[in-house]
Scaffold this active site. Structure first.
Site, PDB file in Angstrom:
ATOM      1  N   HIS A   1      -0.788  -2.480  -4.589  1.00  0.00           N
ATOM      2  CA  HIS A   1      -0.140  -3.302  -5.619  1.00  0.00           C
ATOM      3  C   HIS A   1      -0.064  -2.612  -6.980  1.00  0.00           C
ATOM      4  CE1 HIS A   1       0.083  -6.336  -2.678  1.00  0.00           C
ATOM      5  NE2 HIS A   1      -1.039  -6.970  -2.900  1.00  0.00           N
TER       6      HIS A   1
ATOM      7  N   ARG B   1       0.806  -1.219   0.000  1.00  0.00           N
ATOM      8  CA  ARG B   1       0.000   0.000   0.000  1.00  0.00           C
ATOM      9  C   ARG B   1       0.845   1.277   0.000  1.00  0.00           C
ATOM     10  NH1 ARG B   1      -2.334  -3.981   3.009  1.00  0.00           N
ATOM     11  NH2 ARG B   1      -4.518  -4.435   2.522  1.00  0.00           N
TER      12      ARG B   1
ATOM     13  N   HIS C   1       3.119 -12.934  -5.509  1.00  0.00           N
ATOM     14  CA  HIS C   1       1.941 -13.033  -4.633  1.00  0.00           C
ATOM     15  C   HIS C   1       1.338 -14.437  -4.670  1.00  0.00           C
ATOM     16  CE1 HIS C   1      -1.360 -11.621  -2.225  1.00  0.00           C
ATOM     17  NE2 HIS C   1      -0.978 -10.353  -2.332  1.00  0.00           N
TER      18      HIS C   1
ATOM     19  N   ASP D   1      -1.948  -9.706   8.139  1.00  0.00           N
ATOM     20  CA  ASP D   1      -1.702  -8.967   6.895  1.00  0.00           C
ATOM     21  C   ASP D   1      -0.668  -7.908   7.250  1.00  0.00           C
ATOM     22  OD1 ASP D   1      -1.789  -7.910   4.366  1.00  0.00           O
ATOM     23  OD2 ASP D   1      -3.874  -7.241   4.456  1.00  0.00           O
TER      24      ASP D   1
ATOM     25  N   GLU E   1       5.156 -12.546   1.182  1.00  0.00           N
ATOM     26  CA  GLU E   1       5.519 -11.590   0.142  1.00  0.00           C
ATOM     27  C   GLU E   1       6.832 -10.900   0.526  1.00  0.00           C
ATOM     28  OE1 GLU E   1       1.998  -9.072  -0.719  1.00  0.00           O
ATOM     29  OE2 GLU E   1       0.977 -10.523   0.587  1.00  0.00           O
TER      30      GLU E   1
END
Length: 355
Positions: free
Chosen positions: A111, A86, A182, A254, A317
């Protein structure tokens, strides 16, 4: 029991943005197979033997190109860019000039936007059956980012069951860059339920807490005495605590972790107790972002015919930190004119030794 096999290459032939799409298959002497597509330079399948010797596909994805084009989950297995993760308020400044991006995640740019690397057909070059190189040129202003950017991503499969990913990029104008893959992993097997009973280890002392928009609050807080402590191998379910403010916003994990074991030790490890399959992730990047598929909402049906619901895949990631263009206290994501960006990630598969 699910019988896993590679997708039919004929089902990956179509035309998107005036370019033909293809399926590429890599295989090694140990029986591991990797299927990729030039649509998004993405991983479609990774098939490795489980502890019974049965071929097991361990990544989420589809068995045809049309499902990728129409998916709710747009980033399955893809190369993400120009900027993974982000950017707050979908804006940043370089040398006093403001650049405005697409707001595709609330007020954030996520992304690189909805019209980014994941939705492009990359050029390709295949070397025997163990390596493929993908190439893409992002034009100046594409997605709001400055500079014509030439990107090269290679996937190489070794006989040690390693999938090596190497990234290179050059720009003709100062820009920002953050690339990652991803892939969503389910080491029980694609479509075989949730990943909350996977064992995970992330040997990091710090994670990045975020605000209600999932933008970093600072450059790191200690994981000790929090549900973010994976320094010892732990079941994900033992750490999932949706009453914790950080997990409540994200609906699970996350979050980015600060990497301290660059190149020498895995930055993350996961394994399935049922299949025995273990994944080790190595990276040259300063962070690994741990995501538990919280926003898979059951609208996509995968290769095994099962809907992708929350917690049916996990991601590691490897990347720079979220919102780094607006937070100079993080490692720089600026790429200067003529400078070459280089990064590497390795996914290494094995069977867990129970002894």
């Amino acid at each position: 029991m699910t019988t896993y096999r590679l997708p039919d290459s004929a089902r990956f032939k179509t035309k998107h943005r005036e370019k033909n799409t293809h399926l590429i298959v890599l295989q090694n002497q140990a029986g591991m197979q990797v299927a990729l597509t030039d649509y998004g330079a993405r991983i479609v399948s990774i098939i490795v033997p489980n502890q019974q010797g049965e071929p097991t596909d361990v990544v989420l994805g589809f068995d045809n190109i049309e499902d990728y084009l129409n998916a709710e989950a747009k980033f399955l297995g893809t190369t993400v860019g120009r900027y993974a993760n982000r950017i707050a308020n979908a804006r940043f400044e370089l040398d006093g000039q403001e650049y405005l991006l697409e707001k595709n995640n609330g007020s954030n740019c996520l992304h690189g936007g909805s019209d980014a690397f994941h939705d492009r057909v990359w050029d390709r070059q295949v070397s025997l059956q163990h390596k493929v190189d993908f190439y893409y040129t992002a034009n100046d202003g594409e997605g709001g980012f400055p500079g014509n950017l030439n990107v090269h991503v290679s996937y190489e499969l070794t006989d040690e069951n390693e999938l090596k990913i190497a990234y290179r990029a050059v720009t003709d104008q100062k820009t920002v860059l953050n690339l990652t893959n991803h892939a969503y992993f389910n080491l029980h097997g694609e479509g075989q339920g949730e990943i909350l009973d996977h064992y995970v280890r992330i040997p990091s002392d710090q994670y990045i807490p975020t605000n209600e928009d999932q933008i970093p609050l600072n450059t790191g807080e200690q994981v000790a005495d929090t549900p973010f402590d994976f320094r010892s191998e732990t079941l994900i379910s033992d750490k999932l605590d949706l009453s914790h403010p950080q997990q409540a916003v994200a609906k699970g994990f996350d979050h980015s972790y600060v990497v301290t074991s660059i190149d020498k030790e895995p930055v993350a490890t996961a394994r399935s107790g049922s299949s025995g399959i273990q994944l080790e992730v190595f990276s040259s990047e300063p962070s690994v972002h741990f995501y538990t598929g919280n926003h898979l909402f059951g609208k996509d049906t995968g290769k095994a015919g099962k809907a992708y619901t929350p917690y049916t895949g996990l991601c590691f990631e490897t990347q720079h930190f979220p919102n780094s263009p607006n937070m100079p206290e993080f490692p720089s994501v600026i790429l200067d004119k003529g400078q070459e960006f280089q990064s590497k990630t390795i996914y290494k598969f094995s069977l867990h030794n129970k002894s």
